[in-house]
Enzyme design. Sequence first.
Site, PDB file in Angstrom:
ATOM      1  N   HIS A 195      -6.970  -6.604   1.787  1.00 16.57           N
ATOM      2  CA  HIS A 195      -5.934  -5.678   1.336  1.00 16.57           C
ATOM      3  C   HIS A 195      -4.551  -6.056   1.863  1.00 16.57           C
ATOM      4  O   HIS A 195      -3.557  -5.932   1.156  1.00 16.57           O
ATOM      5  CB  HIS A 195      -6.325  -4.268   1.788  1.00 16.57           C
ATOM      6  CG  HIS A 195      -5.352  -3.205   1.417  1.00 16.57           C
ATOM      7  ND1 HIS A 195      -4.840  -3.060   0.137  1.00 16.57           N
ATOM      8  CD2 HIS A 195      -4.777  -2.213   2.166  1.00 16.57           C
ATOM      9  CE1 HIS A 195      -4.016  -2.028   0.110  1.00 16.57           C
ATOM     10  NE2 HIS A 195      -3.954  -1.506   1.324  1.00 16.57           N
ATOM     11  N   SER A 202       0.833  -1.196   0.000  1.00 17.52           N
ATOM     12  CA  SER A 202       0.000   0.000   0.000  1.00 17.52           C
ATOM     13  C   SER A 202       0.874   1.254   0.000  1.00 17.52           C
ATOM     14  O   SER A 202       1.650   1.464  -0.922  1.00 17.52           O
ATOM     15  CB  SER A 202      -0.960  -0.049   1.192  1.00 17.52           C
ATOM     16  OG  SER A 202      -2.014   0.853   1.043  1.00 17.52           O
ATOM     17  N   ASP A 239      -0.628  -4.919  -3.490  1.00 15.81           N
ATOM     18  CA  ASP A 239      -1.998  -4.406  -3.542  1.00 15.81           C
ATOM     19  C   ASP A 239      -2.096  -2.887  -3.540  1.00 15.81           C
ATOM     20  O   ASP A 239      -2.851  -2.309  -2.751  1.00 15.81           O
ATOM     21  CB  ASP A 239      -2.836  -4.989  -2.399  1.00 15.81           C
ATOM     22  CG  ASP A 239      -4.317  -5.070  -2.791  1.00 15.81           C
ATOM     23  OD1 ASP A 239      -4.596  -5.459  -3.940  1.00 15.81           O
ATOM     24  OD2 ASP A 239      -5.174  -4.743  -1.959  1.00 15.81           O
TER      25      ASP A 239
END
Length: 351
Positions: A310, A158, A183
């Site tokens: 996530h 992220s 991700d």
Amino acid sequence: MDTSNLTSLPEDILEDNEQRAPQQPRPLSAFASRPDRPPTQTSSQKYSALDWKGFFDQEEDIRIPDSDDVFHVYTAGTEGPVVFCLHGGGYSGLSFALSASKIKEKARVVAMDLRGHGKSTSENENDLSVETMCNDVLAVVKAIYGDSPPAIVLVGHSMGGSVAVHIAAKRALSSLAGLVVVDVVEGTALASLIHMQKILSSRVHHFSSIEKAIEWSVRGGSLRNIESARVSVPTTLKYDDSKKCYIYRARLEETEQYWKSWYEGLSEKFLSCPVPKLLLLAGTDRLDRALTIGQMQGKFQMVVVRHTGHAIQEDVPDEFATLVTNFISRNRIGPRGVEIPGLRRPSQTNP
């Protein structure tokens, strides 16, 4: 203080009722009896914190010269290239704890608490500009390894994925041998920013105990692996003496001015990185046009990891570790970089 967020969850009430209920006499007929239920864990036991020592080998504070910045790192493994892990916003280096326990069998692992997160301390904890975070990572690498770092595979989740991409695209790390981004895709990330403040404000902000915070992270769906949550969540919190409860360590809602710069131009920067690249996604809907074309042209390897949220490295740590170590093996990344069979490198001393 408003204690509405500190009340017992339904399963706590159920457990209390079970403990208070009188035991029923055992039926005389064997055919009428039911097997006893196995003993169940209380909520506090099920969501109790786990120590990092079961996954990493050491922890260390890295002091940056000529500043008041101190960055906390966790390390594991003794051989192979260095898998240098950068967590996402609101997480900590322990986000990689379970996967590190597997990766360290084939490589070294360093997981860093970024500025304003975990156990790291800095002069301006709200300065989460991508430039500042890149400089922090490079300063930590230099403090650990000096001017001759071993081969490094940057792994970023992220927000940490954005930092990893920017470092790689700028060619700022001479020994960089690989890049793993977890991700994060420019298009999806930018589109989600308009909802980010609402998402942050809708979270539970006060917890009566660490166990309650761990439970909320799992039951709320942000993490799907209880064991990983038990390791990683405690370092995302701090105790507030004035409110007599735990609150979030990272003040992400105060860093909105930097969010857009994390992701603008990220796809093109990722494609321009001059090292082998692996993109791990929780769903194919996250791909934007530039990455779709790049993937079709074979510019990077992409894996869609099913049945995960996530935080792929936390939800499926064994699969994540296998993907990272296979990426290292496939690209022949050794402790000094890409190893070409038959080619002997000049002898060097290990840093």
